[in-house]
Scaffold this motif. Structure first.
Motif, mmCIF file in Angstrom:
data_model
loop_
_atom_site.group_PDB
_atom_site.id
_atom_site.type_symbol
_atom_site.label_atom_id
_atom_site.label_comp_id
_atom_site.label_asym_id
_atom_site.label_seq_id
_atom_site.Cartn_x
_atom_site.Cartn_y
_atom_site.Cartn_z
ATOM 1 N N THR A 291 16.598 -0.720 -5.039
ATOM 2 C CA THR A 291 16.678 -2.280 -4.648
ATOM 3 C C THR A 291 17.999 -2.575 -4.015
ATOM 4 N N ASN A 401 19.059 3.973 -12.228
ATOM 5 C CA ASN A 401 17.911 2.787 -12.084
ATOM 6 C C ASN A 401 17.666 3.282 -14.110
ATOM 7 N N PRO A 430 14.244 -6.427 -8.659
ATOM 8 C CA PRO A 430 13.361 -5.347 -8.433
ATOM 9 C C PRO A 430 13.519 -6.621 -7.153
ATOM 10 N N LEU A 431 12.011 -6.007 -6.137
ATOM 11 C CA LEU A 431 11.580 -6.961 -5.210
ATOM 12 C C LEU A 431 11.127 -8.094 -5.545
ATOM 13 N N SER A 432 9.956 -7.437 -6.586
ATOM 14 C CA SER A 432 8.722 -8.611 -6.093
ATOM 15 C C SER A 432 9.670 -9.437 -7.355
ATOM 16 N N TRP A 472 5.692 -4.852 -3.247
ATOM 17 C CA TRP A 472 6.984 -3.507 -3.000
ATOM 18 C C TRP A 472 7.213 -2.949 -4.676
ATOM 19 N N ASN A 475 10.349 -0.961 -3.522
ATOM 20 C CA ASN A 475 11.362 -2.168 -2.958
ATOM 21 C C ASN A 475 11.559 -2.014 -2.106
#
Length: 568
Positions: A291, A401, A430-432, A472, A475
């Motif tokens: 991330t 993490n 997270p990128l989502s 993704w 990430n």
């Protein structure tokens, strides 16, 4: 007979035997007696002195004042025949009546030269940059120069007259080279610690008398504290240059990290990071892998007052447990079997004044967690096999993490260490969950790798749309790696959707699950399109694909592509 011979000696005979010059004048100042030494000093050896007035030979003589006043004149300096002389003048009496005066002249030229030499030597000794320390044959201090005072911080008044054993007992020095020289009767050099703080190298030299006994010990003292500091800095620099491996890395004076964000969540994180970066407090970065926790750690270090100091990253999960302690804390020479014979400086010591990032901190063994907690509490470490603690000034940034609270409840992570590291927590989503960041990240990485590899490529709108709609799971790291892969592996200048990996290409049509046949066909489409891009002639493309021209035309029609437009 001998007594009669002595009684027959005149005063003139006696004066002639004296080493000092003797001149006798009468009441009027006329010379009555002058011995051989005086004749030489007054340049009257040819006998033309008798009956002459003293001022004819010595114009500025003060003997007449003595004759007149009757007061003695002692220790007066004057120059006679280019010689420095000391003159004593005394009135002469006979039957209580002053009849003249006697002058005794001592040639002190050699004495003055010797005294001048001594003064020069003393000045040289005093202005020497090396400390000089002198003891007698008993080990008692008899001389200390000013350089020694400056080096040690001790005044000579508190040292002169004291025995070296007494100074050792009272903590002035840890050992005495003077006593070793008196014992061994030879030159000896040792390392010495002054006042328990400063390191010096001392060399004791014996001075022997005619009987071969040590009469003095002269010791030169050189401050090597700065030399040791420079050596340690060089050792640090050398170590930093050697530690950039996969399991940990280091840099000094690093460039500013880009903080690319468009989403509200990341903008909030950006503001929080800017707020805490200037302070030396510990920061815990949490969130899924990839991330951008390392980028945030770089940003924190760069925007702190430590940015000119080392920034060392340690992957706690990548270093074997039996090596992690020696890597972090370092060790002294001979600390254990297989250790470097010179010892090794640890990563924490290398980072003094700077920042340490403990990546995957949740993987740190419990045994080391105790020692790390002590570092955080006491701000010092101790090398393996070492005796002296080393004070450190380090800022810790930890990243994981994993759920450290859960690890604490399971007994896999110390609760006290958790709270030491958890002064400020920053959770990176997270990128989502930050779709607004995908597009600027794509643009950034695409531009970065084009410049890095000196290529000129373009993303089609459809390709970018497919990338921004992808979820993704890996990430930012997955996004970055994919962009780099497309830059270097796609031969055409324009990167289109069919160049994307299958798992991304499939999702762009909103298909959650494709059959094996559908996946194979989509992969076949990509291959065919790439070959046609290279060979606009369908016949040549079919030949390279190993199929008939008619078969290729049928496939294109089935996929909704116009065979007449060869350059698809």
């Amino acid at each position: 007979m001998k007594a009669n011979s002595i009684n027959s000696l005149t005063w003139e005979n006696i004066f002639s035997c004296m080493h000092n010059g003797v001149v006798v004048v009468d009441r009027k100042g006329n010379i009555v007696v002058m011995n051989a030494t005086a004749k030489k000093l007054l340049q009257a050896e040819n006998g033309n002195w008798e009956g002459k007035h003293i001022q004819e030979l010595v114009p500025h003589t003060k003997i007449l004042e003595v004759v007149e006043s009757g007061d003695r004149s002692i220790g007066q300096k004057m120059i006679l025949a280019d010689r420095q002389c000391m003159v004593n003048r005394t009135p002469l009496y006979q039957n209580g009546k002053r009849i003249g005066a006697i002058s005794v002249i001592q040639d002190i030229t050699e004495i003055e030269q010797y005294r001048s030499l001594l003064t020069q030597l003393e000045a040289i000794i005093e202005f020497s940059t090396d400390g000089l320390y002198v003891v007698d044959q008993e080990g008692i201090t008899i001389y200390v120069n000013s350089a020694y005072e400056e080096i040690t911080g001790f005044e000579r008044t508190e040292l002169v007259g004291r025995h070296m054993r007494d100074l050792m007992t009272n903590g002035y020095i840890d050992q005495s080279v003077s006593l070793l020289v008196l014992e061994k009767k030879k030159q000896i050099s040792i390392m010495q610690k002054i006042g328990g703080k400063k390191d010096v190298i001392v060399t004791g030299n014996p001075v022997f008398n005619d009987q071969g006994d040590v009469e003095l010990v002269v010791t030169s003292v050189r401050d090597i504290t700065q030399l040791n500091k420079l050596r340690k800095e060089l050792e640090k620099a050398k170590s930093i240059s050697e530690i950039n491996q996969n399991r940990f890395s280091a840099h000094v004076n690093g460039s500013e990290q880009m903080f690319i964000c468009n989403s509200k969540k990341m903008k909030n994180i950006y503001e929080k990071v800017k707020q805490v970066a200037p302070f030396p407090t510990s920061v815990l970065l949490t969130g899924p892998s990839g991330t951008g926790k390392e980028v945030i750690a770089n940003f924190i270090h760069h925007h702190s007052q430590r940015k000119q100091k080392p920034f060392i990253k340690v992957n706690c999960g990548a270093i074997p447990e039996h090596l992690l302690e020696s890597e972090l804390f370092g060790y002294e020479k001979g600390a254990f079997t297989g250790a470097n014979k010179e010892g090794k400086i640890g990563l924490l010591e290398l980072a003094d004044g700077g920042t340490v990032m403990l990546d995957e901190v949740g993987e740190m063994p419990l045994s080391l967690q105790v020692k790390l907690l002590r570092v955080l509490q006491e701000k010092q470490i101790q090398r393996i096999g070492g005796r002296e603690p080393i004070k450190l000034d380090i800022r810790f940034i930890s990243a994981t993490n994993k759920d450290l609270k859960q690890l604490v409840s399971e007994g896999k992570f110390r609760e006290d260490l958790y709270y030491r590291l958890h002064v400020v927590e920053i959770t990176v989503p997270p990128l989502s969950e930050r779709q607004e960041d995908i597009s600027p990240l794509i643009d950034h990485f695409f531009s970065y790798f084009c410049k890095l590899y000196h290529v000129d490529k373009t993303l089609s709108k459809e390709t970018k749309k497919a990338l921004t709609s992808y979820h993704w799971p890996g990430n930012v790291r997955e996004l970055k790696n994919l962009i780099e892969s497309m830059i270097v592996s796609v031969p055409s200048q324009l990167i289109e959707p069919h160049h994307l990996p299958l798992h991304i290409h499939d999702q762009k049509d909103g298909e959650e699950a494709l059959t094996l046949k559908q996946r194979v066909e989509k992969f076949e489409q990509r291959i065919v399109k790439d070959v046609i891009k290279k060979h606009p002639s369908l016949r040549i493309a079919a030949k390279e694909l190993g199929i008939d021209h008619s078969t290729l035309v049928k496939k294109l029609k089935r996929w909704g592509l116009d065979p007449k437009k060869a350059n698809i």
